[in-house]
Design an enzyme around this catalytic site. Structure first.
Site, short mmCIF file in Angstrom:
data_model
loop_
_atom_site.label_atom_id
_atom_site.label_comp_id
_atom_site.label_asym_id
_atom_site.label_seq_id
_atom_site.Cartn_x
_atom_site.Cartn_y
_atom_site.Cartn_z
N LYS A 219 34.25 3.72 -21.87
CA LYS A 219 33.89 2.58 -22.73
C LYS A 219 34.85 2.47 -23.92
O LYS A 219 35.31 1.38 -24.27
CB LYS A 219 32.44 2.75 -23.20
CG LYS A 219 31.99 1.76 -24.25
CD LYS A 219 32.11 0.34 -23.74
CE LYS A 219 32.04 -0.63 -24.89
NZ LYS A 219 30.81 -1.32 -24.97
N CYS A 273 32.54 -3.85 -32.01
CA CYS A 273 33.00 -3.05 -30.86
C CYS A 273 34.47 -2.72 -30.99
O CYS A 273 34.85 -1.58 -31.23
CB CYS A 273 32.76 -3.85 -29.59
SG CYS A 273 31.09 -4.49 -29.50
N1 SAJ Z 1 40.53 -11.47 -30.34
C1 SAJ Z 1 41.81 -11.89 -30.68
N2 SAJ Z 1 42.66 -12.22 -29.67
C2 SAJ Z 1 42.29 -12.18 -28.36
C3 SAJ Z 1 40.99 -11.76 -28.02
C4 SAJ Z 1 40.12 -11.41 -29.02
O1 SAJ Z 1 42.18 -11.93 -31.84
O2 SAJ Z 1 43.13 -12.54 -27.52
C5 SAJ Z 1 39.59 -11.06 -31.40
C6 SAJ Z 1 38.34 -11.94 -31.48
O3 SAJ Z 1 38.56 -13.07 -32.25
C7 SAJ Z 1 37.36 -10.98 -32.11
C8 SAJ Z 1 37.78 -9.62 -31.56
O4 SAJ Z 1 39.11 -9.78 -31.07
O5 SAJ Z 1 37.50 -10.95 -33.52
C9 SAJ Z 1 36.89 -9.09 -30.45
O6 SAJ Z 1 36.51 -10.14 -29.54
P1 SAJ Z 1 36.43 -9.93 -27.97
O7 SAJ Z 1 35.99 -11.21 -27.39
O8 SAJ Z 1 37.72 -9.39 -27.47
O9 SAJ Z 1 35.39 -8.78 -27.75
P2 SAJ Z 1 33.90 -8.44 -28.29
O10 SAJ Z 1 34.04 -7.51 -29.46
O11 SAJ Z 1 33.08 -9.64 -28.46
O12 SAJ Z 1 33.33 -7.63 -27.01
C10 SAJ Z 1 34.02 -6.48 -26.54
C11 SAJ Z 1 34.19 -6.62 -25.01
N3 SAJ Z 1 35.10 -5.59 -24.56
C12 SAJ Z 1 36.18 -5.88 -23.80
O13 SAJ Z 1 36.49 -7.01 -23.53
C13 SAJ Z 1 37.00 -4.71 -23.33
C14 SAJ Z 1 32.83 -6.50 -24.35
O14 SAJ Z 1 32.98 -6.50 -22.94
C15 SAJ Z 1 32.14 -5.22 -24.79
O15 SAJ Z 1 30.86 -5.09 -24.20
C16 SAJ Z 1 31.97 -5.28 -26.28
O16 SAJ Z 1 33.28 -5.33 -26.86
C17 SAJ Z 1 31.24 -4.03 -26.75
O17 SAJ Z 1 30.02 -4.12 -26.99
O18 SAJ Z 1 31.86 -2.96 -26.81
#
Ligand code: SAJ
Length: 420
Positions: A219, A273
């Protein structure tokens, strides 16, 4: 039904959807939360968090009589721990909620029960849960990590303990709870088997068996992978700015290579996360996790970089009106936890560069820190009309759809590349 009674510890973004999903599948679910307001809200069939369609499912679960919430646990066949695992200011993991949950449920555990930790946790936490419960229950035998020499001992175990990390994406939780593949790691093999049997009753994705330490690290690895890749995109956006190159065009072009897939730059990484979990790895072996630490630092420094950009553009005004669009940590959700946008808006207000308007369609009032700093919460149209500078921080749908004609004559700082 092999596991008729389930007790879910923690009714937040993971625990509540899990509890209500299980209840609608026919399990008798007892949800536990330390927050009496959350307990009352749920028992009335309402929800205290924002997640699409969750309200409908919770109402159905409560009305069916299969879901009840309380502040204390009860006896059950399966105990699921879904409590927060934050980091302390020094970036060390704070396991106090997991420890409290384990100690609180220990008196209710009986022989043959299964205890599953779903909270994202540092390597070794599931074994520590066994130790915490064992302190309260000398009458029970808890599993121990198997080594080549101790396999036979597992026959004597009476309670099963595993890690099955949640992997759902906020905004798509209900679908992903059922459809995602799940990693299932028992402290011993018998615990893994028992956990596979339980999750097999409601997960449609594949169940992937391993041990608890690998499941914990898996994870953390998933979120560290994403963090490192977002840091790469953020670094490209900083380099692009310095070299006169549009980073979004650059990334689109580079991604046309069949083996390149760069993520998107933004104002920083938020949420509970991705901005947290990599620190669990760094904390466990700071001497070895060099790339993971650097990625965290790159992403953590991005809000400061955005702040400097806004301040530079504000210099030519005496009292500029700055409209900041979006406070949530990502698009189309109401979650402000660890949000880089909140950090930027707060710092802007504190630095007294001008009048700061915030637009966040998913909340009704500002967090106290922003209110006290003088930020005003306004609607999109009035904010843009009044603004000299428009800063796009989150690509919420209403902002993406905005008629860009209204931005003519404004200074626009688009941290997401939405209005290119
Ligand atoms: N972000 C960027 N650029 C991107 C993608 C995301 O700047 O290209 C930023 C987003 O704006 C945000 C942050 O990253 O601030 C996180 O967003 P996210 O959509 O990547 O992820 P989370 O935190 O909503 O959810 C993640 C997910 N993990 C993965 O994709 C590996 C989710 O599947 C997990 O269950 C969750 O973390 C968790 O609970 O750990």
């Amino acid at each position: 039904m092999p596991f008729p009674h389930v007790c879910v510890m923690g009714l937040g973004y993971i625990g509540l959807p899990t509890a209500s999903l299980l209840a609608t599948k026919g399990f008798s679910v007892h949800g536990v939360d330390v927050n009496p307001h959350a307990v009352d809200t749920i028992n009335q069939g309402n929800i205290h968090i924002h997640e699409p369609d969750l309200d409908v499912m919770v109402r159905a679960a409560v009305n069916s009589g299969n879901l009840r919430a309380a502040t204390e646990p009860t006896q059950a066949d399966v105990f699921i721990i879904a409590v927060p695992t934050p980091i302390r200011p020094d970036k060390s993991p704070d396991l106090s909620f997991v420890e409290a949950a384990a100690r609180t449920l220990a008196p209710y555990v009986a022989e043959g029960n299964l205890v599953v930790l779903e909270s994202t946790s540092p390597v070794g936490t599931t074994e520590r849960i066994c130790d915490w419960m064992a302190e309260a229950r000398s009458d029970l035998v808890f599993p121990r990590r198997e080594t080549a020499f101790s396999v036979a001992e597992s026959e004597a175990r009476e309670v099963f303990v595993s890690h099955c990390p949640e992997r759902v994406l906020p905004g798509q939780i209900l679908r992903e709870l059922v459809e995602n593949d799940r990693v299932v790691g028992g402290v011993d093999r018998a615990s893994t088997e028992k956990t596979l049997e339980f999750y097999g009753t409601f997960v449609r994705g594949q169940l992937l068996a391993t041990d608890s330490r690998t499941a914990e690290m898996c994870k953390l690895t998933e979120n560290a992978f994403r963090d490192v890749n977002i840091a790469f995109a953020n670094e490209l956006s900083i380099l692009g700015d310095a070299l006169g190159i549009d980073p979004w065009e650059l990334i689109t072009l580079a991604n046309r290579h069949p083996r390149v897939s760069i993520l998107q730059p933004g104002p920083g990484v938020g949420g509970h996360c991705i901005a947290i979990d990599p620190w669990f790895i760094v904390h466990s072996r700071p001497d070895l996790a060099r790339l993971i630490r650097t990625a965290r630092e790159v992403n953590d420094s991005k809000p400061e970089w955005v702040l400097d950009k806004v301040k530079q553009r504000a210099e030519r005004f005496r009292e500029p009106v700055i409209a900041c669009l979006g406070l949530a940590f990502k698009a189309d959700i109401d979650d402000l936890r660890e949000s880089p946008s909140v950090e930027i808006v707060h710092a802007l207000a504190e630095s007294r560069v001008g009048r700061i308007l915030a637009v966040e369609p998913h909340i009704r009032e500002l967090p106290p820190a922003l209110r006290e700093a003088g930020v005003e919460l306004v609607d999109l149209a009035s904010a843009v009309a009044a603004a000299d500078i428009v800063v796009l921080l989150v690509n919420h749908k209403p902002f993406v759809r905005l008629d860009q004609a209204v931005l003519r004559d404004k200074i626009v700082i688009d941290t997401r590349g939405t209005w290119r």
